[in-house]
Scaffold this motif. Structure first.
Motif, mmCIF file in Angstrom:
data_model
loop_
_atom_site.group_PDB
_atom_site.id
_atom_site.type_symbol
_atom_site.label_atom_id
_atom_site.label_comp_id
_atom_site.label_asym_id
_atom_site.label_seq_id
_atom_site.Cartn_x
_atom_site.Cartn_y
_atom_site.Cartn_z
ATOM 1 N N SER A 410 3.878 -6.811 5.505
ATOM 2 C CA SER A 410 4.442 -6.949 4.157
ATOM 3 C C SER A 410 5.100 -5.627 3.787
ATOM 4 O O SER A 410 4.758 -4.572 4.353
ATOM 5 C CB SER A 410 3.341 -7.281 3.150
ATOM 6 N N ARG A 412 4.592 -3.829 1.242
ATOM 7 C CA ARG A 412 3.570 -2.920 0.729
ATOM 8 C C ARG A 412 2.840 -2.235 1.874
ATOM 9 O O ARG A 412 2.594 -1.024 1.836
ATOM 10 C CB ARG A 412 2.578 -3.694 -0.144
ATOM 11 N N ARG A 413 2.464 -2.979 2.906
ATOM 12 C CA ARG A 413 1.770 -2.387 4.057
ATOM 13 C C ARG A 413 2.671 -1.364 4.762
ATOM 14 O O ARG A 413 2.208 -0.316 5.207
ATOM 15 C CB ARG A 413 1.358 -3.477 5.036
ATOM 16 N N ARG A 415 5.070 0.426 3.425
ATOM 17 C CA ARG A 415 5.143 1.651 2.614
ATOM 18 C C ARG A 415 3.895 2.493 2.775
ATOM 19 O O ARG A 415 3.952 3.721 2.914
ATOM 20 C CB ARG A 415 5.368 1.282 1.143
#
Length: 431
Positions: A410, A412-413, A415
């Protein structure tokens, strides 16, 4: 039209023009590569996903140096002890089992290596194989984990062909014609002392000896009397009776060298005695590039002088020939020496001296292109005979720390992974 040939020619011309050598150029290319990755991150991610369904992964590694296994060392006759034992030290230090093939031409040293040396090492891990070209050929039919060969480019090709059948890595320590550029801005007597000592050492049977001199006609006129003075001082009025001048190894080599005396014009020396395998320290002038003495490695006490009109012409002369094992430049101007160093390629280089660079264990010794591949001496010998094994060790616990790398991915992961990577100063590998 040959589009591929045109492309290769363009790239080679850019290399010879020195485009890639400045540090600023290299840094700019790496910066450009960095911008490519940064500015096209999403594009690359999408392409990787389409091709391989892969994303970014972080790893760290260390190197473990391990022995290759069974190593073959094929040694030459001109320095039969040094050029046998120096690679042998590296092979044994790295933990290999070794098959040693000394040269049958230096038969007295061969006898000692075969009969005496095995008493000093563990014979369960070491063997000496005797014989000539036929036995060497039979030896090369077998599989080895590494082959180290010192000798001529002609035989080096045979060794490499045999190694290729088993995908065996090789180090080839070959020879070639080593240029010696002498600038007009020199003291001719100093040059004569240094060039003569290195040319006639071991009767010229040295792979890194200066093989020919490039200089202007004016420097040649100054250099010849200096060389004559040096030769007389080193070896006396009758060099044949000097204890400081060696002999040619055998009749075959003697006959080959005596034939080379017919090239150009003999300015110094030129005498020979077949019964003594003696060839006088010789200097040839009026030598043409296509004569035999300029087409093969001399490997004897003969020094041709070839005239050039400028430093540019000397560099062009060197660069249109095969890359030598060593290259020498003499000048009182450091800029001249640096130009020769910067604008040429060779296995090793020495400014204002002969082959002293190869006596330093802190420097690697080896050729490039037709003069060989690989390097040794000192720690480089250990590294040559070691497989540099990439390793990764990771704790079996702390599995939650690895969760970031597991799918499903994802934004988020990703980043979080990049932040962690930057914090640890780690590098990223695209898989």
């Amino acid at each position: 039209m040959d589009p591929l040939g045109d492309t290769l020619r363009r790239l080679r011309e850019a290399f010879h023009a020195g485009r890639t050598r400045p540090a600023e150029f290299r840094a700019a290319q790496l910066q450009g590569l960095g911008r490519f990755l940064q500015e096209n991150k999403q594009l690359l991610h999408d392409a990787l996903a389409q091709d391989l369904h892969k994303a970014t992964q972080l790893d760290s590694a260390f190197i473990r140096k391990e022995p290759f296994g069974l190593v073959l060392i094929i040694a030459p006759w001109n320095y039969p002890l040094n050029l046998t034992l120096v690679p042998l030290v590296g092979a044994l230090a790295a933990g290999n089992c070794v098959v040693l093939k000394p040269s049958e031409i230096s038969k007295n040293v061969e006898k000692i290596l075969a009969e005496v040396l095995p008493q000093y090492v563990d014979q369960s891990c070491f063997a000496v194989v005797l014989g000539g070209p036929q036995e060497t050929g039979q030896l090369l039919e077998h599989r080895f984990d590494y082959i180290f060969f010192t000798g001529s480019p002609r035989v080096g090709k045979i060794v490499m062909t045999a190694a290729a059948k088993h995908l065996t890595p090789v180090t080839l320590e070959l020879g070639g014609k080593n240029p010696c550029y002498v600038d007009d801005n020199c003291d001719p007597q100093t040059v004569a002392n240094r060039v003569a000592w290195f040319r006639y050492f071991n009767a010229g049977q040295t792979c890194v000896a200066p093989d020919y001199v490039l200089c202007s006609p004016e420097m040649q006129e100054r250099l010849l009397p200096a060389l004559q003075s040096t030769i007389t001082r080193f070896y006396g009025d009758d060099p044949q009776s000097s204890p400081n001048l060696g002999r040619i190894i055998n009749q075959k080599q003697f006959q080959r060298l005596r034939a080379l005396l017919g090239c150009g014009r003999v300015a110094i020396g030129g005498q020979s005695d077949e019964s003594d395998r003696y060839i006088a320290p010789t200097v040839l002038v009026d030598v043409q590039e296509m004569e035999p003495v300029m087409q093969e490695e001399i490997f004897g006490p003969i020094l041709p002088i070839v005239n050039v009109q400028s430093l540019d012409e000397a560099i062009e002369f060197i660069n249109r020939r095969e890359k030598p094992l060593a290259l020498y430049a003499f000048s009182n101007s450091s800029q001249v020496v640096k130009r020769v160093l910067t604008q040429t390629s060779s296995g090793g280089f020495c400014g204002n001296d002969g082959f002293m660079h190869m006596t330093l264990a802190s420097l690697p010794f080896g050729g490039v292109g037709a003069s060989g591949m690989g390097r040794y001496h000192g720690k480089f010998s250990f590294d040559t005979f070691s497989h540099h094994r990439a390793c990764l060790l990771r704790s079996p616990g702390m599995e939650k720390l690895n969760a970031l790398r597991y799918p499903p991915q994802s934004p988020r992961r990703l980043r979080m992974l990049l932040v962690a990577m930057e914090a640890q100063g780690c590098s990223c590998t695209l898989l």
